[in-house]
Design an enzyme around this catalytic site. Structure first.
Site, PDB file in Angstrom:
ATOM      1  N   HIS A  17      -2.664 -30.828 -55.237  1.00  0.00           N
ATOM      2  CA  HIS A  17      -2.486 -31.864 -54.207  1.00  0.00           C
ATOM      3  C   HIS A  17      -2.219 -33.208 -54.883  1.00  0.00           C
ATOM      4  CE1 HIS A  17      -5.400 -29.277 -51.652  1.00  0.00           C
ATOM      5  NE2 HIS A  17      -4.215 -29.178 -51.086  1.00  0.00           N
ATOM      6  N   LYS A  41      -8.975 -23.236 -40.076  1.00  0.00           N
ATOM      7  CA  LYS A  41      -9.741 -22.732 -41.225  1.00  0.00           C
ATOM      8  C   LYS A  41     -11.205 -23.142 -41.086  1.00  0.00           C
ATOM      9  CE  LYS A  41      -5.708 -23.202 -44.174  1.00  0.00           C
ATOM     10  NZ  LYS A  41      -5.052 -24.025 -45.203  1.00  0.00           N
ATOM     11  N   ARG A  90       4.842 -24.691 -52.814  1.00  0.00           N
ATOM     12  CA  ARG A  90       4.587 -23.843 -53.996  1.00  0.00           C
ATOM     13  C   ARG A  90       5.563 -22.676 -53.950  1.00  0.00           C
ATOM     14  NH1 ARG A  90      -1.635 -23.376 -52.636  1.00  0.00           N
ATOM     15  NH2 ARG A  90      -0.535 -23.031 -50.701  1.00  0.00           N
ATOM     16  N   SER A 128      -6.709 -24.499 -52.704  1.00  0.00           N
ATOM     17  CA  SER A 128      -8.128 -24.819 -52.481  1.00  0.00           C
ATOM     18  C   SER A 128      -8.944 -23.535 -52.368  1.00  0.00           C
ATOM     19  CB  SER A 128      -8.289 -25.638 -51.197  1.00  0.00           C
ATOM     20  OG  SER A 128      -7.638 -26.868 -51.323  1.00  0.00           O
TER      21      SER A 128
HETATM   22  O1  PNS Z   1      -3.589 -27.966 -46.303  1.00  0.00           O
HETATM   23  P1  PNS Z   1      -3.033 -27.218 -45.149  1.00  0.00           P
HETATM   24  O2  PNS Z   1      -4.089 -26.300 -44.562  1.00  0.00           O
HETATM   25  O3  PNS Z   1      -1.745 -26.511 -45.446  1.00  0.00           O
HETATM   26  O4  PNS Z   1      -2.685 -28.322 -44.012  1.00  0.00           O
HETATM   27  C1  PNS Z   1      -2.240 -27.933 -42.759  1.00  0.00           C
HETATM   28  C2  PNS Z   1      -2.193 -29.165 -41.846  1.00  0.00           C
HETATM   29  C3  PNS Z   1      -3.560 -29.802 -41.743  1.00  0.00           C
HETATM   30  C4  PNS Z   1      -1.195 -30.159 -42.376  1.00  0.00           C
HETATM   31  C5  PNS Z   1      -1.743 -28.652 -40.451  1.00  0.00           C
HETATM   32  O5  PNS Z   1      -2.596 -27.628 -40.025  1.00  0.00           O
HETATM   33  C6  PNS Z   1      -1.738 -29.763 -39.410  1.00  0.00           C
HETATM   34  O6  PNS Z   1      -0.847 -30.582 -39.375  1.00  0.00           O
HETATM   35  N1  PNS Z   1      -2.784 -29.776 -38.566  1.00  0.00           N
HETATM   36  C7  PNS Z   1      -2.924 -30.737 -37.481  1.00  0.00           C
HETATM   37  C8  PNS Z   1      -2.669 -30.065 -36.128  1.00  0.00           C
HETATM   38  C9  PNS Z   1      -1.182 -29.936 -35.883  1.00  0.00           C
HETATM   39  O7  PNS Z   1      -0.482 -30.916 -35.708  1.00  0.00           O
HETATM   40  N2  PNS Z   1      -0.664 -28.669 -35.905  1.00  0.00           N
HETATM   41  C10 PNS Z   1       0.750 -28.400 -35.768  1.00  0.00           C
HETATM   42  C11 PNS Z   1       1.152 -28.099 -34.359  1.00  0.00           C
HETATM   43  S1  PNS Z   1       0.282 -26.751 -33.628  1.00  0.00           S
END
Ligand code: PNS
Length: 160
Positions: A17, A41, A90, A128
């Site tokens: 990150h 999660k 990635r 992570s």
């Molecule tokens: O580190 P990650 O788990 O890949 O991050 C994912 C994240 C937090 C960027 C994504 O889940 C997110 O944007 N969550 C906020 C809710 C949202 O806007 N979801 C998309 C539309 S359902």
């Protein structure tokens, strides 16, 4: 002035990150690391812990700040007046998920543009979840996270 969001769960923040955040900070005027509170999660660290660890890990980057957010990323971006999202990519395993997220976010707000920075080979495999598993099994995580994160992981797993 171009500000970008680098969103994620950051459970916990890793060197992978940090590589992306660091590189985004050289391309953008300002970077807001957006730590997602509501995530499908089941997180090891609370939102306060994830935010705090991300703040400590990025404290040396003057144009980077860390904020937590709840709800949709598009709403947070709008609230912050930001129209660019930068995410790390990635190996091909990330592509489908990121493709889907980008498509959804575009449907929700077509003005929000997502761009990707490719992870370097040394962090292609890093996540992570791998770091959490390694720490849970007593492995050395010091190559993959900051000392503060390594200590926080050790505390979590000795408490358990
Ligand atoms: O580190 P990650 O788990 O890949 O991050 C994912 C994240 C937090 C960027 C994504 O889940 C997110 O944007 N969550 C906020 C809710 C949202 O806007 N979801 C998309 C539309 S359902």
């Amino acid at each position: 002035m171009t500000t970008a969001l680098t969103p994620g769960t950051f459970d916990p923040i890793t060197c992978g990150h940090l590589d992306i955040i660091n590189r985004a900070s050289t391309l953008m005027d300002e970077v807001i690391v957006a730590v997602a509170e509501s995530t499908p999660k089941n997180t090891l660290f609370t939102i306060e812990e994830r935010t705090d660890l991300a703040r400590k890990a990025t404290a040396h980057l003057p144009n980077v700040r860390v904020e937590s957010f709840d709800g949709l990323l598009v709403n947070f971006a709008r609230k912050m007046g930001v129209s660019v999202v930068v995410k790390g990519l990635r190996a091909i395993t990330d592509f489908e998920y990121e493709f889907q997220m980008n498509a959804i976010n575009q449907q929700l707000d077509y003005r929000l543009e997502t761009t990707f920075i490719m992870s370097p080979p040394e962090y292609m495999y890093l996540s992570s979840s791998i770091v959490r598993e390694l720490a849970a099994l007593g492995g050395d995580v010091s190559k993959f996270v900051t000392p503060e994160v390594a200590e926080a992981l050790a505390r979590k797993y000795t408490q358990a």
